[in-house]
Write a protein that holds these residues in place. Structure first.
Motif, mmCIF file in Angstrom:
data_model
loop_
_atom_site.group_PDB
_atom_site.id
_atom_site.type_symbol
_atom_site.label_atom_id
_atom_site.label_comp_id
_atom_site.label_asym_id
_atom_site.label_seq_id
_atom_site.Cartn_x
_atom_site.Cartn_y
_atom_site.Cartn_z
ATOM 1 N N LEU A 175 -21.891 115.293 -83.959
ATOM 2 C CA LEU A 175 -21.982 116.452 -83.073
ATOM 3 C C LEU A 175 -21.985 116.061 -81.598
ATOM 4 C CD1 LEU A 175 -24.595 118.657 -84.965
ATOM 5 C CD2 LEU A 175 -22.107 118.914 -84.952
ATOM 6 N N ALA A 176 -22.886 115.160 -81.216
ATOM 7 C CA ALA A 176 -23.000 114.774 -79.805
ATOM 8 C C ALA A 176 -21.787 113.967 -79.363
ATOM 9 C CB ALA A 176 -24.281 113.978 -79.581
ATOM 10 N N GLY A 177 -21.176 113.266 -80.305
ATOM 11 C CA GLY A 177 -20.025 112.444 -79.975
ATOM 12 C C GLY A 177 -18.727 113.204 -79.798
ATOM 13 N N PRO A 191 -22.514 109.762 -73.961
ATOM 14 C CA PRO A 191 -21.266 109.026 -73.780
ATOM 15 C C PRO A 191 -20.190 109.466 -74.769
ATOM 16 C CG PRO A 191 -22.792 107.724 -75.085
ATOM 17 C CD PRO A 191 -23.522 108.990 -74.699
ATOM 18 N N HIS A 192 -18.953 109.137 -74.429
ATOM 19 C CA HIS A 192 -17.840 109.330 -75.363
ATOM 20 C C HIS A 192 -16.860 108.185 -75.154
ATOM 21 C CE1 HIS A 192 -15.135 111.439 -78.017
ATOM 22 N NE2 HIS A 192 -14.156 111.049 -77.216
ATOM 23 N N PRO A 193 -16.438 107.493 -76.170
ATOM 24 C CA PRO A 193 -16.875 107.713 -77.552
ATOM 25 C C PRO A 193 -18.340 107.313 -77.745
ATOM 26 C CG PRO A 193 -15.432 105.795 -77.407
ATOM 27 C CD PRO A 193 -15.451 106.417 -76.042
ATOM 28 N N GLY A 236 -23.979 121.387 -81.140
ATOM 29 C CA GLY A 236 -22.695 120.941 -81.668
ATOM 30 C C GLY A 236 -21.643 122.028 -81.550
ATOM 31 N N LYS A 237 -20.423 121.635 -81.244
ATOM 32 C CA LYS A 237 -19.334 122.582 -81.002
ATOM 33 C C LYS A 237 -19.138 123.609 -82.123
ATOM 34 C CE LYS A 237 -14.559 122.813 -79.467
ATOM 35 N NZ LYS A 237 -13.373 122.032 -79.077
ATOM 36 N N ASP A 260 -15.820 117.394 -76.413
ATOM 37 C CA ASP A 260 -16.149 118.638 -75.707
ATOM 38 C C ASP A 260 -17.651 118.778 -75.464
ATOM 39 O OD1 ASP A 260 -13.492 119.412 -75.481
ATOM 40 O OD2 ASP A 260 -13.534 120.537 -77.365
ATOM 41 N N VAL A 261 -18.467 118.305 -76.386
ATOM 42 C CA VAL A 261 -19.927 118.331 -76.192
ATOM 43 C C VAL A 261 -20.305 117.298 -75.134
ATOM 44 C CG1 VAL A 261 -22.180 117.918 -77.280
ATOM 45 C CG2 VAL A 261 -20.408 119.202 -78.513
ATOM 46 N N ALA A 262 -19.842 116.079 -75.299
ATOM 47 C CA ALA A 262 -20.186 114.998 -74.373
ATOM 48 C C ALA A 262 -19.744 115.313 -72.945
ATOM 49 C CB ALA A 262 -19.581 113.688 -74.851
ATOM 50 N N SER A 263 -18.598 115.965 -72.791
ATOM 51 C CA SER A 263 -18.070 116.234 -71.452
ATOM 52 C C SER A 263 -18.902 117.241 -70.671
ATOM 53 C CB SER A 263 -16.622 116.720 -71.538
ATOM 54 O OG SER A 263 -16.556 118.030 -72.055
#
Length: 185
Positions: A26-28, A40-42, A99-100, A31-34
């Motif tokens: 979810l956090a990765g 962070p992403h990845p 989460g998205k 769209d969530v991370a941004s």
């Protein structure tokens, strides 16, 4: 050990190491991370486990309380709701992500209301504040919906992925709560 908190549809409970895969998923999400200040992403391997362990230790120390936001109906983890304590100043910062797949369903607002209640009634805080990137109006809509007031915009306040981002700040004090306001539990 932090206790579980409830709302009509949600259970806010301490994270468990068994949540790590879902947190990473979810956090990765890009769209969530941004739209968050620190995810962070990845999402690196092992980072979810480290974050959960650190969150549990911070709760034991009374520095930060990170709750897994879980739907009661199916025990599905949908996000995170955290409150970081500045004990010396008797204030805290509210931070969250959902989460998205669960966006637009009111989970963040419902969980944030319960966290504000937790902060003022159980932690006896004087002030709670939150920040969001200006490009994330859904996040500061949550802040408005829980009773926070606009406090200002800080231009180019953080750098996210090589770009400066403006932050908008909202906050409230215990005295801002209307006398007749009752929290839904």
């Amino acid at each position: 050990m932090i206790r579980k908190l409830e709302t009509d549809r949600l259970l806010l409970r301490p994270f468990e190491l068994s949540d790590a895969n879902k947190v990473r998923l979810l956090a990765g999400d890009k769209d969530v991370a941004s739209t968050t200040l620190a995810i962070p992403h990845p999402y690196p391997d092992g980072a979810a486990e480290q974050w959960i362990e650190a969150a549990l230790q911070a709760a034991e120390n009374g520095d930060r309380y990170a709750f897994a936001v879980v739907r009661k109906e199916d025990e599905e983890l949908v996000g995170n709701m955290s409150i970081g304590i500045a004990r010396h100043h008797n204030r805290a910062e509210l931070a969250y992500w959902i989460g998205k797949p669960y966006w637009g369903q009111g989970y963040a607002t419902e969980a944030a209301r319960r966290m504000v209640q937790f902060g003022f009634e159980e932690l006896e805080l004087n002030r709670i504040h939150a920040a969001a990137m200006t490009k994330n109006p859904a996040s500061y809509k949550v802040m408005i919906n829980v009773g926070m007031k606009y406090e200002g915009t800080f231009p180019q306040h953080i750098m996210k992925w090589g770009q400066y981002e403006d932050l908008v700040f909202y906050g409230m004090m215990r005295t801002d709560l209307p006398k007749q306001m009752t929290f839904f539990i």
